[in-house]
Design an enzyme around this catalytic site. Sequence first.
Site: not given
Ligand code: DGL
Length: 283
Positions: A7, A39-40, A70-72, A206-208
């Site tokens: 991630d 990353y978003g 990580c979804n992104t 978003c896993t966060h």
């Molecule tokens: N946790 C990540 C996700 O699921 C990335 C969040 C990020 O870095 O913006 O998208």
Amino acid sequence: MAIGVFDSGVGGLSVHRALVGRFPTADLIYLADQAHAPYGGLPGERIVELTRRGCERLFEAGADLVVLGCNTASAIALRRLQQTWLPGLRQARGRPANVLGIIVPTIEAATGLPWTPEPERLPEKAEALEVLGVFSTPGTTLSRVYEIEIDKRRGDLAVFSEPCPELARLIEDGADRRVLAPIIEGHVEALARRIGRPPDKAVLACTHYEIVADLFHAALPAGVALIHQPGATADSLGRYLAAHPEYDPGSSGERRFLTTGAPGPQHGMVEAFWGAPLRFEAA
Ligand code: DGL
């Protein structure tokens, strides 16, 4: 060998925690690309490059199979890496290597249908339309992956996405929950206004956000079911490992946590979520 989980930061720990619960004896290596998080809002090309570098690091550390927590990265980089990078990598390594994402398992859980690349679309049912709310980073929202893939499968399930531009960074930085709660309430209200009513079910895509899932629960009206992306991913990985015996998840229960950012302990909110002290090593 080991299973790698990647991630941009601490969000993938929500997926990692589900994998620890499901595969207690597997060897697991976590990599957080905290030097480049979040990353978003990054350009797509940059997300592809960073995701490839993160996977490379996990393969070097002993993983044969990497799960993008990580979804992104799953929405923007995964297909490209599978098509253009992994075939050459497998040849160079002379052993199996694969990267799996978390969007397919989530779509399976949201639609209640097993994944097939060429699905048959269940017809629209205007009188019984269900609405799925998707909370995600701007990168995932712009990819429209949930809208496109769910619409191919379920004409009776409408997807409405709500981008939450600041949320992953705030969670990554360990912002106070009293700061996060009104931001989350604002996103829940904005989504309900756009739909015209609250969604029937929702995904924290978003896993966060899973680290503060209780704040989403509190902000959403009672009865809105949250689809549990980490659990869906662990179920899906179980099926994948059963179908692909060439991937051995290891058996010593070893856990390593790597970061491209500052090594050391993580902040209190993450440790509380993890349920134990957590030290990251330099990647
Ligand atoms: N946790 C990540 C996700 O699921 C990335 C969040 C990020 O870095 O913006 O998208």
